[in-house]
Write an enzyme that holds these catalytic residues in place. Structure first.
Site, PDB file in Angstrom:
ATOM      1  N   ASN A 121       0.895  -1.153   0.000  1.00 44.32           N
ATOM      2  CA  ASN A 121       0.000   0.000   0.000  1.00 44.32           C
ATOM      3  C   ASN A 121       0.936   1.206   0.000  1.00 44.32           C
ATOM      4  O   ASN A 121       1.770   1.329   0.900  1.00 44.32           O
ATOM      5  CB  ASN A 121      -0.840  -0.109   1.282  1.00 44.32           C
ATOM      6  N   LYS A 139       0.184   4.223   0.458  1.00 44.66           N
ATOM      7  CA  LYS A 139      -0.337   5.292   1.338  1.00 44.66           C
ATOM      8  C   LYS A 139      -0.425   6.613   0.577  1.00 44.66           C
ATOM      9  O   LYS A 139      -0.797   6.610  -0.593  1.00 44.66           O
ATOM     10  CB  LYS A 139       0.527   5.397   2.600  1.00 44.66           C
ATOM     11  N   GLU A 177      -2.453  -6.199  11.072  1.00 43.80           N
ATOM     12  CA  GLU A 177      -1.446  -5.147  11.158  1.00 43.80           C
ATOM     13  C   GLU A 177      -1.530  -4.485  12.528  1.00 43.80           C
ATOM     14  O   GLU A 177      -2.344  -3.569  12.730  1.00 43.80           O
ATOM     15  CB  GLU A 177      -1.690  -4.100  10.070  1.00 43.80           C
ATOM     16  N   GLU A 182      -4.701   3.444   9.648  1.00 38.09           N
ATOM     17  CA  GLU A 182      -4.701   4.910   9.499  1.00 38.09           C
ATOM     18  C   GLU A 182      -6.112   5.428   9.223  1.00 38.09           C
ATOM     19  O   GLU A 182      -6.448   6.551   9.605  1.00 38.09           O
ATOM     20  CB  GLU A 182      -3.691   5.308   8.410  1.00 38.09           C
ATOM     21  N   GLY A 221       4.624   1.718  10.463  1.00 41.23           N
ATOM     22  CA  GLY A 221       5.175   3.043  10.181  1.00 41.23           C
ATOM     23  C   GLY A 221       6.527   3.310  10.812  1.00 41.23           C
ATOM     24  O   GLY A 221       7.123   2.440  11.465  1.00 41.23           O
ATOM     25  N   SER A 275       5.992  -2.952   9.589  1.00 40.20           N
ATOM     26  CA  SER A 275       7.454  -2.950   9.610  1.00 40.20           C
ATOM     27  C   SER A 275       8.077  -4.238   9.074  1.00 40.20           C
ATOM     28  O   SER A 275       9.106  -4.691   9.576  1.00 40.20           O
ATOM     29  CB  SER A 275       7.972  -2.652  11.028  1.00 40.20           C
ATOM     30  N   HIS A 286      -7.859   0.110   7.078  1.00 42.77           N
ATOM     31  CA  HIS A 286      -6.448   0.242   7.467  1.00 42.77           C
ATOM     32  C   HIS A 286      -6.371   1.039   8.769  1.00 42.77           C
ATOM     33  O   HIS A 286      -7.191   1.931   9.015  1.00 42.77           O
ATOM     34  CB  HIS A 286      -5.648   0.945   6.363  1.00 42.77           C
TER      35      HIS A 286
HETATM   36  P1  13P Z   1       5.037  -0.327   7.130  1.00 39.78           P
HETATM   37  O1  13P Z   1       5.543  -1.572   6.466  1.00 39.78           O
HETATM   38  O2  13P Z   1       5.672   0.920   6.561  1.00 39.78           O
HETATM   39  O3  13P Z   1       5.128  -0.398   8.623  1.00 39.78           O
HETATM   40  O4  13P Z   1       3.481  -0.180   6.757  1.00 39.78           O
HETATM   41  C1  13P Z   1       2.649  -1.285   6.822  1.00 39.78           C
HETATM   42  C2  13P Z   1       1.319  -0.939   6.316  1.00 39.78           C
HETATM   43  O5  13P Z   1       0.650  -0.076   6.843  1.00 39.78           O
HETATM   44  C3  13P Z   1       0.817  -1.656   5.133  1.00 39.78           C
HETATM   45  O6  13P Z   1      -0.526  -1.338   4.895  1.00 39.78           O
END
Ligand code: 13P
Length: 265
Positions: free
Chosen positions: A12, A14, A172, A102, A178, A219, A100
């Protein structure tokens, strides 16, 4: 090791990549993974809405499934700022990412909203990728499993076993996502994946619930990807930052295919 025959792996992007960035990314990723059989892996990219139309032919050419980062639960109407399933269908999206962390934590989306989006996505023939995960405080209080079960059972309410083949889950943990995230250990992730699998079987029975891909995200990087994919119940990886460089992403994909003993050329 996953019981599923295919590896599920994707990213993704983002709110990072512009149209030009996404074109370059998909072109390079396609080139770097051209020799890898898509029979052994479901490779997907979920870019910004603005890039979808432009990159759809590139994704098709390289057998990379395109996803959308969000979607409204209504087809049309007075919903300023939202994106309709009809609009996503028009640009050739295959997957809709729903819930998600976020979306939940920056924009206040609830399990009931995710549920309406899931039902809508399935009605329109998309693969619905439901993201779930506990926060750091919930983990500390020991309520992670309850949170995951609630998010799953509320988010998937009303989905019939016959529709389960179009549902993917991404676990997640919020504390793992992040720049300030800490990746989950493989043991911790595997335990949560087992809880998720059990809940899916409770919902839809052994056959339908057992066949839903459950991906880990948070991560994931070149160091931990292979040990995560070796754990039981982890069927794939959903990667942010470490996948945004196409060379890096292709290296992770190759390593994971090798370690997971999926068929590959
Ligand atoms: P990161 O791999 O940057 O931690 O992000 C994971 C994520 O939110 C995938 O949707």
């Amino acid at each position: 090791m996953s019981r599923l025959p295919k590896l599920y792996i994707g990213t993704n992007t983002k709110m990072y990549k512009t149209i030009a960035d996404t074109v370059a990314f998909l072109t390079e990723l396609g080139r770097n993974t051209r020799d890898l059989s898509r029979d052994c892996m479901e490779l997907f990219v979920i870019p910004s809405f603005t890039a979808l139309d432009r990159v759809a032919p590139i994704a098709r050419q390289h057998e990379i499934t395109l996803g959308a980062q969000n979607m409204c639960w209504e087809d049309r109407g007075q919903f300023t700022g939202e994106i309709s399933p009809l609009m996503l269908r028009e640009v050739g999206v295959g997957i809709v990412e729903i819930g998600h962390s976020e979306r939940r934590h920056c924009f206040g989306e609830t399990d009931d909203m995710q549920n309406k989006k899931i039902l809508c996505a399935l009605r329109h023939g998309f693969t619905a990728l439901l993201c779930i995960g506990e926060t750091g405080p919930q983990k500390e209080r020991g309520t992670a499993d309850e949170v995951l079960r609630m998010q799953l059972k509320n988010g998937l309410a009303g989905v019939a076993p016959s529709q389960a083949k179009n549902v993917w889950i991404a676990y997640e943990p919020v504390w793992a996502i992040g720049v300030s995230g800490v990746p989950a250990t493989k043991e911790y992730a595997a335990q949560r994946h087992q809880v998720i699998r059990k809940a899916l079987i409770e919902l839809w029975g052994e056959e339908a619930g057992g066949g839903v891909p459950v991906l880990y995200g948070g991560s994931v990087n070149g160091q931990n990807a292979t040990e995560l994919i070796q754990m039981p119940c982890i069927d794939g990886l959903f990667i942010g930052r470490s996948a945004w460089d196409p060379d890096n992403f292709a290296q992770i994909i190759r390593a994971v295919l090798r370690e997971g003993a999926y068929c590959h050329s």
